[in-house]
Scaffold this active site. Sequence first.
Site, PDB file in Angstrom:
ATOM      1  N   CYS A 132      -3.769   4.271   3.033  1.00 46.79           N
ATOM      2  CA  CYS A 132      -4.786   5.363   2.896  1.00 46.79           C
ATOM      3  C   CYS A 132      -5.855   4.867   4.173  1.00 46.79           C
ATOM      4  O   CYS A 132      -6.107   3.734   4.360  1.00 46.79           O
ATOM      5  CB  CYS A 132      -5.419   5.525   1.704  1.00 46.79           C
ATOM      6  N   CYS A 134      -7.913   1.898   3.542  1.00 48.75           N
ATOM      7  CA  CYS A 134      -7.546   0.640   3.925  1.00 48.75           C
ATOM      8  C   CYS A 134      -7.854   0.370   5.269  1.00 48.75           C
ATOM      9  O   CYS A 134      -8.146  -0.810   5.803  1.00 48.75           O
ATOM     10  CB  CYS A 134      -5.986   0.549   3.830  1.00 48.75           C
ATOM     11  N   CYS A 156      34.238  -8.197  13.216  1.00 49.68           N
ATOM     12  CA  CYS A 156      34.267  -8.180  11.741  1.00 49.68           C
ATOM     13  C   CYS A 156      32.933  -8.737  11.350  1.00 49.68           C
ATOM     14  O   CYS A 156      32.028  -9.184  11.850  1.00 49.68           O
ATOM     15  CB  CYS A 156      35.482  -9.103  11.373  1.00 49.68           C
ATOM     16  N   CYS A 202      31.807 -12.045  12.902  1.00 51.34           N
ATOM     17  CA  CYS A 202      31.145 -12.039  14.020  1.00 51.34           C
ATOM     18  C   CYS A 202      29.509 -11.943  13.835  1.00 51.34           C
ATOM     19  O   CYS A 202      28.810 -12.619  14.310  1.00 51.34           O
ATOM     20  CB  CYS A 202      31.795 -10.947  14.687  1.00 51.34           C
ATOM     21  N   ASP A 231       2.292  10.159 -11.784  1.00 54.84           N
ATOM     22  CA  ASP A 231       0.789  10.596 -11.491  1.00 54.84           C
ATOM     23  C   ASP A 231       0.820  11.963 -11.432  1.00 54.84           C
ATOM     24  O   ASP A 231       1.660  12.462 -11.268  1.00 54.84           O
ATOM     25  CB  ASP A 231       0.407   9.871 -10.143  1.00 54.84           C
ATOM     26  N   ASP A 256       1.000   9.800  -5.096  1.00 52.48           N
ATOM     27  CA  ASP A 256       0.883  10.604  -3.836  1.00 52.48           C
ATOM     28  C   ASP A 256       0.732   9.520  -2.658  1.00 52.48           C
ATOM     29  O   ASP A 256       0.299   9.860  -1.490  1.00 52.48           O
ATOM     30  CB  ASP A 256      -0.057  11.634  -3.637  1.00 52.48           C
ATOM     31  N   ASP A 266      -2.800   5.932  -5.231  1.00 50.93           N
ATOM     32  CA  ASP A 266      -1.797   5.461  -6.236  1.00 50.93           C
ATOM     33  C   ASP A 266      -1.208   4.137  -5.467  1.00 50.93           C
ATOM     34  O   ASP A 266      -0.074   3.640  -6.224  1.00 50.93           O
ATOM     35  CB  ASP A 266      -0.620   6.271  -6.387  1.00 50.93           C
TER      36      ASP A 266
END
Length: 870
Positions: free
Chosen positions: A14, A17, A106, A109, A528, A727, A731
Site C-alpha cells: 500500500c 508502506c 531434456c 540438460c 474480508d 483487497d 489486509d
Amino acid sequence: MTKRVQVRIEGMHCPGCARAIQEELRGLPGVHEVQIDFAGKRGTVTFDPQMVPLQRLLDTVGELGYSAFVEEEEEEERSSKEDGGFRGSEGALSQRVILSISGMHCAACAALIERVLKRSPGVREARVNFAAEKAQVVFDPRLTSVEQLLGVIRKAGYGASPERDPEEESQRRERTVRSLQRRFLWSLLLSLPLAYFMVLDFLPHLPGGAVLPPWMGLISLGFATPVQFFFGVPFYRGMWSSLRLRSFNMDSLIAIGTSVAYGYSLGSYLTHVLRHGTLLGVGGTKVPHLYFEVSAFLITFVLLGKWLEGKTRSKTSEAVQKLLSLQARTARVKRGDTFEDVPLEEVREGDVILVRPGEKIPVDGRVVRGYSAVDESLLTGESLPVEKKPGDLVIGATINRTGSFEFVATRVGKDTVLARIAQLVAEAQNSKAPIQALADRIAAVFVPVVLSVALVTFLVWYFLLGASLSFSLLAMVSVIVIACPCALGLATPTALMVGTGKGAEYGILIKGGEVLEKVGDIDLVVFDKTGTLTQGKPRVTEVVGLRRSGKEVLRIAATLEQSSEHPLAEAILEKAREEGVVLGEAEDFRAFPGKGIVGKIDREEYYLGNASFVAENTREKPQEEIVRRFEEEGKTVVLLSTAREVLGLLAVADALKAGAREAVQKLRNLGLLVYMVTGDTPRVARAIAREVGIEEDHVIAGVLPEDKAREVQKLQKNGHKVAFVGDGVNDAPALAVADLGIAVGQGADVALETGEIVLVWGDPQDVVTALELSRKTMGKIRQNLFFALFYNLLGIPIAAQVFSGLGLSLRPELAGLAMALSSVSVVTNSLLLRGFRPGKRDVFSRLAPVLMAAFFVFLFLSFARLSVAM
C-alpha cells in the site's frame, strides 16, 4: 561526493508502506533525497557513500520487512568521471536476470545448466525451466555479470542470450520448430528406402524383391551415414557437452544407442567385404547382420518427437504473447503543435497523447483534455464502458469507445499495468512447483541408471542366456532409447505454463507453482468484507439529526472527514457534495483506527465514530434503538457528538458485489468452510453474512485492520489451512500470514497486490475459479508425472526382452518412436487445461488419463508384436 541508486522493492502492499520506507531512509545520516514509487515497486535514493554504505540502505529496507535489490542501471549523480562510475560498496548486492536458453533436450540438460550456474562465483540462486527454455538467476553484480553468466551456459554447450522481447522469443521458437521439421523430413526421406528393404523381407514379391537384396547393404550404408553424422550431430554435440561436465543427458542415450546400432552394422559390413572381397551380397542374398535402418529410424523418430514436442510446447507459452498482443502498436503523440504517429517504443513519460474513438489507449496515463467512455473489460471484466474526464486515469490496451481525449503518459514500456501483468504471468511460468523437486531428483540419476540397466541387459542375454551378439546388442539399444527423461522434465512445467496462462485469460494471476500446491490443503476461506464481498464504495443512505439539523450534522461530519483517508470519509464527503454543503476547517485532527476521529471546528471539539467510541468520549448515551435498527439492516452507523451530547448520526451502506452470494455457496459446495472478518459491529456483520450465506458463528466482527492477521493465526492453531481473501491494502498482514493469500485487484492496482493469487477483475466468484483452476493444474501435474514413470516402467522390461517368451519384444526404432510419443502425450495432456471453463465439468479432460494409459498399453503391445514379426 553524492551518488544516486535505483532499487527495486518487493513486498510493498500500500502507499503507506512506501511512506514508511521513505521516512526510515530519510532518517539515515548521509541520505539527501528519497523517492519511493509504490506503483512502480521502485525507489531512487541520493546519498553520500562516505557517510552511509549502500548496503546499509538495503539492510534498512530489509529490517522493515521488505526486500530491496539494486537495479541493473546504476548511476552516479556527480563526480562520475573522477570516480570511474558507480562502485558497489561493502556488503552483498543482489540482481535478478532472466536468460533465454536454447539447445536443451531434456530435464537432465536443465539440471546440468542449473548446476553449472550455481557453481559460478556470485550466483546465489539459479532456476532453469526446461519447458519455458528460461533461466532465472539471482547474483552479486560485483562478482559476476550477465555476460559471464551467458558464457558459463555457452561453455556448457547450450545457446544463451538475455531475455528477448516476447514477440522475438515467439519468432525464435517458430524458427526452431521449422528447423526441426526440415531435419525430420530430410531424415525421413533418406530412411524410407531402408524401410522398403524391411518390407521386402516380408513381401519379396514386391518390385525389386529379386534384384535389390545384394545391394541393400551398400545402399543402406549410403543413406544411413548422413542421417547418423549430419542429422544426428546435435546428439553427439550434446553428449560431449554433458561428458565434459561429468554428466549424462538424453543426447547421451540417443548418441550411444544409435552409435551401437550403426557401429555394429558397419563392423558386420566391413567384415563381409574383407571376407568375400565384394561390396554386394553373395549369391543374390543380402549382407547379413546389418541394422542400419535401426540407427536411421531412431534418429528420424526422435526428430519427429522433437518437432511435435516443439509445436505443442509453443502453445503452452502463448499466454504472455496474447497479453502483449493487446497493446497498441503506435501512439499519436504531440510533437510541437501537431500530433504524430510514433511507434509505441518511442513513447516517453510526460508525452501528451491523443486517442480517437475506437482506438486502443497505447500506455497508462491521466486525462488532461476531453471526455469519453472507455472499455476496461480487459482489467475489470465489466462490459459497460467507464466514463473518463480530466484527472481520471486510463490504462494501456483498453479501448476508447466514444469521444476523443488527450492524456499525459505516466507509465510506459515495462511499467504499464499490462506489461506488469504479463511479467507476473511470465515469472509464474518460469517458476517451479515443489513437486518438481521429485522429478528433478529422478532426472538427475535417470540416465546413469538407464545405461546401467541397458548394460546389464546385454550381459545377461549374451553371457548368461547365450543369445546372439546381434540380439543382445539390439536389446541393449532398445532399453537405451525407450527410456528418456524428456517426459519427466516436461510433466510439471508444461502444466504450470498452461494453467497460469489460462488463469490470466480469466483475470486470475497465479504467482508460481508453489501456490498451486498450497491450494490442495486449504479447508477454510476467510473473506474480508469491505472491498471483497462488498463494493468497497459505501454510500450515506440516511442522515439523522438529534440535537442539530440533519444538514448541520452532515456539514460537521464532512468537515472533520476532510483530513481522513477512511472509505467512510469519502462516502460522507460525497454526500456533502451532492447536498451542496459548504465545509469549514477542522483543527487538532486526530484519528483512532477502527474507532473514529476527533477534531475542533470553531473551537468546539467533536467526536465522529462508532457507538463505543462515542460512548467513551460523551456523557450522553448513544441512541441504541436507532443504531440497532440501522445495523440490523446491514448499515454501518457513524455517530457525531460533543463531549456533552450526541448531535446526530449517519447510516452508511456498502452494497454487496454481484456474485458474492454465489461465490460463498460454491465454496461451501467444494467442501470448504467460509468465514468473514470485518471491523463492523457484530449486528452489521451478521446482517451482511445472512445476505451472502455465511453462518453467523463463522463471522468475526469488530476486528481492527492490524488484528486480522491474529484472527487468521487463531484459525490456523485450530488445525485449519486458511486462505484469506482481501483487497491487499490494509489486509496485507493477513494475506501474508495466511496459508494462501488471495488479493482482490482494483483495475490499475492489480499488479501491485501482495497475494499469491491476484484476482484482476475483483469478482468474488473468481475465488472459486482460482481454486478450481489450481486444483485442476495440480491434477494435471500429477497425471503427467504418473505417465512419465508409467511409460518407462512399462517400456523398459519389454525393450529388455523380459517378455520375449510371451511373444513380446521391441525393436530399437519402434522403441524410439514410443519414447518420442510419450513426450508428446505429456505436453498434449497439459494442453487439455486450455479447455477449462469455470464451474463446468470437462469430461474429456477427466477421461483423458485413462484413455491415454489404455492407448499406450495398446501401442506398446502392438509395437512388441510388430517387432517379433520383423
